[in-house]
Write a protein that holds these residues in place. Structure first.
Motif, mmCIF file in Angstrom:
data_model
loop_
_atom_site.group_PDB
_atom_site.id
_atom_site.type_symbol
_atom_site.label_atom_id
_atom_site.label_comp_id
_atom_site.label_asym_id
_atom_site.label_seq_id
_atom_site.Cartn_x
_atom_site.Cartn_y
_atom_site.Cartn_z
ATOM 1 N N ALA A 48 0.980 -1.030 0.458
ATOM 2 C CA ALA A 48 -0.269 -0.015 0.275
ATOM 3 C C ALA A 48 0.917 0.858 -0.108
ATOM 4 C CB ALA A 48 -0.751 -0.083 1.489
ATOM 5 N N ASP A 49 1.884 1.195 0.482
ATOM 6 C CA ASP A 49 2.428 2.470 0.470
ATOM 7 C C ASP A 49 3.308 2.600 -1.205
ATOM 8 O OD1 ASP A 49 3.143 2.385 3.683
ATOM 9 O OD2 ASP A 49 5.151 1.404 2.981
ATOM 10 N N ILE A 50 3.033 1.774 -1.691
ATOM 11 C CA ILE A 50 3.424 2.405 -3.309
ATOM 12 C C ILE A 50 1.837 3.585 -3.961
ATOM 13 C CG2 ILE A 50 3.530 1.512 -5.645
ATOM 14 C CD1 ILE A 50 4.149 -1.528 -4.911
ATOM 15 N N VAL A 51 1.316 3.378 -3.637
ATOM 16 C CA VAL A 51 0.177 4.232 -3.379
ATOM 17 C C VAL A 51 -0.068 5.303 -3.135
ATOM 18 C CG1 VAL A 51 -1.315 2.758 -5.271
ATOM 19 C CG2 VAL A 51 -1.766 3.085 -3.403
ATOM 20 N N ALA A 52 0.081 5.488 -1.460
ATOM 21 C CA ALA A 52 0.828 6.255 -0.632
ATOM 22 C C ALA A 52 0.010 7.333 -0.675
ATOM 23 C CB ALA A 52 1.436 5.936 1.145
#
Length: 279
Positions: A48-52
């Motif tokens: 989820a950090d990729i799209v944070a």
């Protein structure tokens, strides 16, 4: 003597048409193999950090569409059946169809289809470079492409399909950007080989995409002139495919969200796979 000559000419013509059709099949296979080879051999896994840092509706979309830890494959094989409209809003002229597709944005796609029954049996393929269909497998009834208009129109189609069928292909990167349109709509823009296409995706509160809409370069209008005009489709019946949550029912067409909207493409997807290649 004349009868023999006529029969000989007929056989030569049939042999030529069969050879032409087989050559089309060969070109389809070559292009599919090229696209499959663009699959990442050792992809990263979704976090989820990729799209944070994305706009909130885009972030909701990705966390719905891709489960944590899913390998980020960008090329898919699809199998589908449904209806293909040959008419317009007043007289849709739907015929049954079955199709397979290799989807590999931003590099291209190949959609092979067989449709109709009886005297209206037709088959062929659509790609970033061509559209060609045959009646009875012997009579060419539509052959066009190979020009800038076709390339631009096809790019719009497969970029939009990538949003909901291969979401890893539209993760943010050097050639993909996202921006907010509203609280529930985000706009993805993809750039490739001098082409650019923006697609709006509207999502539910849980991030499930409800529909996509975009301006497509098309001549599907009374004037038969290529221009930007609304295109889009509704998405439903989501299933999990290898960690991707994807729609299996799609209804799409020209003049989306207008009085003349015609969903000529109605598809129920039975299988989506992400073929892997050796590192």
């Amino acid at each position: 003597m004349i009868l023999i000559w006529v029969m000989g000419c007929t056989c030569i013509c049939l042999a030529g048409l069969i050879g032409w059709r087989q050559f089309d099949h060969h070109v389809d296979r070559v292009e599919m193999e090229r696209l499959l080879a663009t699959q990442p051999a050792d992809p990263a896994h979704f976090d989820a950090d990729i799209v944070a840092d994305l706009p909130e509706p885009a972030r909701r979309f990705f966390t719905f569409a891709i489960s944590e830890g899913t390998p980020l494959y960008t090329v898919a094989n699809l199998e589908m059946a449904g209806q293909f409209g040959m008419g317009d809003t007043g007289a849709p002229g739907y015929i049954p169809m079955v199709a397979t597709q290799v989807l590999a944005a931003p590099h291209g796609f190949v959609w092979t289809m067989s449709a109709g029954n009886g005297a209206m049996r037709m088959a062929g393929s659509d790609s970033a470079s061509w559209t060609r269909f045959w009646l009875f497998g012997l009579v060419p009834v539509a052959r066009f492409g190979g020009d800038r208009d076709h390339t631009r129109s096809a790019f719009g189609r497969y970029v939009a399909e990538a949003v909901f069928w291969t979401p890893a292909a539209v993760l943010p990167g050097p050639n993909v950007t996202w921006e907010a349109v509203s609280g529930n709509t985000a706009r993805m823009t993809m750039r490739h080989a001098g082409l650019e296409q923006a697609v709006d995706v509207t999502v539910a509160e849980n991030g499930q995409p409800l529909y996509v809409a975009f301006q497509r370069w098309s001549d599907a209008n009374p004037e038969k002139v290529h221009r930007l005009q609304p295109f889009g489709g509704y998405l439903s019946e989501f299933r999990d495919f290898g960690g991707f949550r994807l729609p299996t029912h799609v209804e799409a067409g020209n003049h989306f969200e207008t009085e003349t909207y015609f969903p000529f493409f109605i598809a129920d997807v039975s299988e989506i796979t992400f073929p892997q290649i050796d590192p």
